[in-house]
Scaffold this motif. Sequence first.
Motif, mmCIF file in Angstrom:
data_model
loop_
_atom_site.group_PDB
_atom_site.id
_atom_site.type_symbol
_atom_site.label_atom_id
_atom_site.label_comp_id
_atom_site.label_asym_id
_atom_site.label_seq_id
_atom_site.Cartn_x
_atom_site.Cartn_y
_atom_site.Cartn_z
ATOM 1 N N ASP A 266 19.527 -0.707 -0.893
ATOM 2 C CA ASP A 266 20.011 -0.234 0.255
ATOM 3 C C ASP A 266 21.712 0.082 0.012
ATOM 4 N N ARG A 267 21.920 1.464 0.163
ATOM 5 C CA ARG A 267 23.555 1.661 -0.024
ATOM 6 C C ARG A 267 24.071 1.271 -1.557
ATOM 7 N N GLY A 268 23.054 1.683 -2.453
ATOM 8 C CA GLY A 268 23.538 1.200 -3.931
ATOM 9 C C GLY A 268 23.772 -0.088 -4.147
ATOM 10 N N ARG A 269 22.897 -1.180 -3.276
ATOM 11 C CA ARG A 269 22.916 -2.474 -3.724
ATOM 12 C C ARG A 269 21.556 -2.622 -3.618
ATOM 13 N N LEU A 270 21.272 -3.963 -4.548
ATOM 14 C CA LEU A 270 20.027 -4.660 -4.396
ATOM 15 C C LEU A 270 19.712 -5.385 -3.245
ATOM 16 N N ALA A 271 18.916 -5.141 -2.132
ATOM 17 C CA ALA A 271 18.947 -5.726 -1.024
ATOM 18 C C ALA A 271 17.933 -6.993 -1.031
ATOM 19 N N GLU A 272 16.779 -6.553 -1.428
ATOM 20 C CA GLU A 272 15.675 -7.687 -1.730
ATOM 21 C C GLU A 272 14.884 -7.472 -2.903
ATOM 22 N N THR A 273 13.858 -8.508 -3.334
ATOM 23 C CA THR A 273 13.098 -8.331 -4.350
ATOM 24 C C THR A 273 11.900 -9.219 -3.911
ATOM 25 N N GLY A 274 10.592 -8.805 -4.412
ATOM 26 C CA GLY A 274 9.675 -9.656 -4.059
ATOM 27 C C GLY A 274 8.235 -8.905 -4.173
ATOM 28 N N THR A 275 7.075 -9.528 -4.047
ATOM 29 C CA THR A 275 5.888 -8.734 -3.848
ATOM 30 C C THR A 275 5.741 -7.965 -2.734
ATOM 31 N N HIS A 276 4.742 -7.344 -2.242
ATOM 32 C CA HIS A 276 4.484 -6.524 -1.236
ATOM 33 C C HIS A 276 4.313 -7.493 0.016
ATOM 34 N N ASP A 277 3.604 -8.343 -0.125
ATOM 35 C CA ASP A 277 3.260 -9.519 0.967
ATOM 36 C C ASP A 277 4.422 -10.166 1.549
ATOM 37 N N GLU A 278 5.382 -10.641 0.377
ATOM 38 C CA GLU A 278 6.360 -11.405 0.623
ATOM 39 C C GLU A 278 7.532 -10.476 1.309
ATOM 40 N N LEU A 279 7.543 -9.120 0.842
ATOM 41 C CA LEU A 279 8.594 -8.474 1.536
ATOM 42 C C LEU A 279 8.181 -7.999 3.022
ATOM 43 N N LEU A 280 6.863 -8.031 3.133
ATOM 44 C CA LEU A 280 6.337 -7.595 4.605
ATOM 45 C C LEU A 280 6.872 -8.777 5.566
ATOM 46 N N ASP A 281 6.712 -10.131 4.862
ATOM 47 C CA ASP A 281 7.132 -11.191 5.678
ATOM 48 C C ASP A 281 8.507 -11.532 5.847
ATOM 49 N N ASN A 282 9.443 -10.963 5.000
ATOM 50 C CA ASN A 282 10.604 -11.566 5.058
ATOM 51 C C ASN A 282 11.781 -10.084 4.791
ATOM 52 N N SER A 283 11.406 -9.031 4.720
ATOM 53 C CA SER A 283 12.418 -8.025 4.489
ATOM 54 C C SER A 283 12.197 -7.051 5.606
ATOM 55 N N ASP A 284 13.282 -7.026 6.467
ATOM 56 C CA ASP A 284 13.524 -6.016 7.589
ATOM 57 C C ASP A 284 13.276 -4.533 7.073
ATOM 58 N N ILE A 285 14.098 -4.342 5.968
ATOM 59 C CA ILE A 285 14.071 -2.862 5.291
ATOM 60 C C ILE A 285 12.827 -2.509 4.641
ATOM 61 N N TYR A 286 12.216 -3.268 4.027
ATOM 62 C CA TYR A 286 10.977 -3.025 3.636
ATOM 63 C C TYR A 286 9.703 -2.966 4.781
ATOM 64 N N GLY A 287 9.822 -3.747 5.760
ATOM 65 C CA GLY A 287 9.031 -3.741 6.574
ATOM 66 C C GLY A 287 8.995 -2.168 7.647
ATOM 67 N N ASP A 288 10.413 -2.074 7.793
ATOM 68 C CA ASP A 288 10.680 -0.616 8.483
ATOM 69 C C ASP A 288 9.889 0.630 7.782
ATOM 70 N N LEU A 289 10.340 0.401 6.481
ATOM 71 C CA LEU A 289 9.609 1.532 5.646
ATOM 72 C C LEU A 289 8.187 1.548 5.736
ATOM 73 N N PHE A 290 7.631 0.558 5.546
ATOM 74 C CA PHE A 290 6.156 0.275 5.558
ATOM 75 C C PHE A 290 5.513 0.699 6.798
ATOM 76 N N ASN A 291 6.401 0.405 8.169
ATOM 77 C CA ASN A 291 5.712 0.724 9.339
ATOM 78 C C ASN A 291 5.877 2.197 9.900
ATOM 79 N N LEU A 292 7.027 2.829 9.054
ATOM 80 C CA LEU A 292 7.336 4.240 9.149
ATOM 81 C C LEU A 292 5.990 5.113 8.675
ATOM 82 N N GLN A 293 5.664 4.463 7.629
ATOM 83 C CA GLN A 293 4.543 5.245 7.028
ATOM 84 C C GLN A 293 3.080 4.746 7.590
#
Length: 620
Positions: free
Chosen positions: A556-583
């Motif tokens: 996000d904006r040139g920085r490493l925001a979060e790392t993890g597996t798909h399930d981990e990021l779905l549970d803990n990452s707003d950015i990844y969750g937003d991307l997933f929901n959009l699709q």
Amino acid sequence: MREITGSGNGQPVHVTYLRYWREWLRPHAGRMVVIVVLMVIVGVAGAGYAKFMQLVISGLETSDPDVVFWGPAGIISLTVVKGLGDYARKAMVNRVMSTVQARMQSTLYRSLLYMDLSSLLAESPAALSVRFTADLEVVRSAASEVFGILSSILIIATTIVVMLTIDWVMTIALIVIFVLAFAPVGVIGTHVRGIAASTQREIARMTSSVHEGLSGIRMIRTYRLERRLQDSADDAFARLHRLRVSLENWRLSVSPLIEILGGLAVAALLFLVSLRIGAGALDLAGFVGLLTGIGVITNPAQRLGLAYAVAKQGEAALDRVFGVFDAQNQIKDGDFEFAAGEKANGRIRFRSVDFVYPDGYSALSDIDLDIEAGQTVAVVGRSGAGKSTLFNLIPRLFDVSGGAIEIDGRDIREFTLATLRDQISVVSQESVLLSGTVLDNIAFGNADQSDDDCVRAAKAAGAHEFIKELPDGYKTWIEPSQQAFSGGEKQRLSIARAILRDAPILLLDEPTSALDAHSESVIRQAMAELSRSRTTLVIAHRLSTILDSDLIVVMDRGRLAETGTHDELLDNSDIYGDLFNLQFDGVSTTADRRTAEIPPSVPVKEQRSLLARLARMFGL
């Protein structure tokens, strides 16, 4: 775009042409000696007219009966020697200049191929192509004219020597008159150089404008942008027209100016001759000899002025070409190489990596990331997050501005560029095909591979079936400009190329972004085969393609925001969750979901997990 510049720009004309001689003409020194000898022959033959006419008139005055024989024979001999010598000189100059032009084109292309990407992107490809055509053609013409200058100088010098033997007082007076008369030519040359430089730059802009319009013709017609591009191109054509008219007017002004000044010089000479004859210091034969000498040097003097203007134009073109030759690469080769047959394991580490583009834009900041050998790592994020920049740093298309990238614990700047890039295969959304056979396009970069190896790679990539249907199979000739393959077929050829390369690190840059569902399915299978036992980095906007990645990196904006597996990021990452929901359901945020017409019946975390399970169930 800014123009590629280097140390060659803005140097005095004599310095520019001395460099041209030192670096490009000196290898042809033998031919140059012959050219100079021919120049001398032409100069002596031309100067011989003045002396010979003096002898003829003297013979007529003394009633020499043989003058009727040796007079015409001498004139014919001088004419033949001068004509043949001048032809041989021009033919040899043309041969040398054509050879040098071809060498310069080859060197120019090599310079661009190895130039830092940041410098190469400073100009459009269309503008750079002007260096190969217009600029080098101007250099060739100008260099030929410089030889014409030398020839004219030799003719003028030898003729003046002959005239000195006839009447040295009149000859010196003549030299002074001509020097004063032709001084304005230097002013014209200065203007010509400035206008010529502007003209070459405008040609590059015009070429870019035309290329931009034609390369995007589908979009332009769909959005009805024809008038806008026509107006833009017309402006470029008009500017170029004005510059060309101005340039040609300045060049053409040399000829009448020299003719007028030459006429004034002749008038002054006739006045002085009359005084000398009246004083008994000059006879009729001497007068005819001097007059013939003036006739001999007038044409070379006129050509001298024109050639000077062209030489100044060539100086501007040489500056642009030398600017490419002199551009300094910032990406330097290391000295580490693997032993024969040895490869990297593929462990990649980013250590506090920063990257700032030459224009000052900060693309990456403080990236710390460990990727183990054999892992598949997906890089996701919104547009402009820095994903492609991260990829470009691994093969050193750009160098980090701060921090370091390591492969197997060694800074990649320690590797030779060839060794580093041999460890990397790339499959991008834009599959590159080159002119050549299908086999050539699978094997390029792997010249030692056999045809059977290429066929096996094509089968593994799912490309064998459509290749067999081509008119000549694997021997079918490819012309990239003719759109002979679909996007999916190009991608399968690109994957076959990567399989054949067998590099330990694989970079996948949106390889299925522009494909239909069937092509994507085939290519995903091929990529699964390709990424086995390799360290694989994937840029993907379609999250369905990366659900099984060992690690997902969210930027996000040139920085490493979060790392993890798909399930981990779905549970803990707003950015990844937003991307997933959009699709998967078209709703971007938790807040949006709460205000939707049908509120979610389960909590967001559970809903994301449910969506993930459904995605896996349908093989997404």
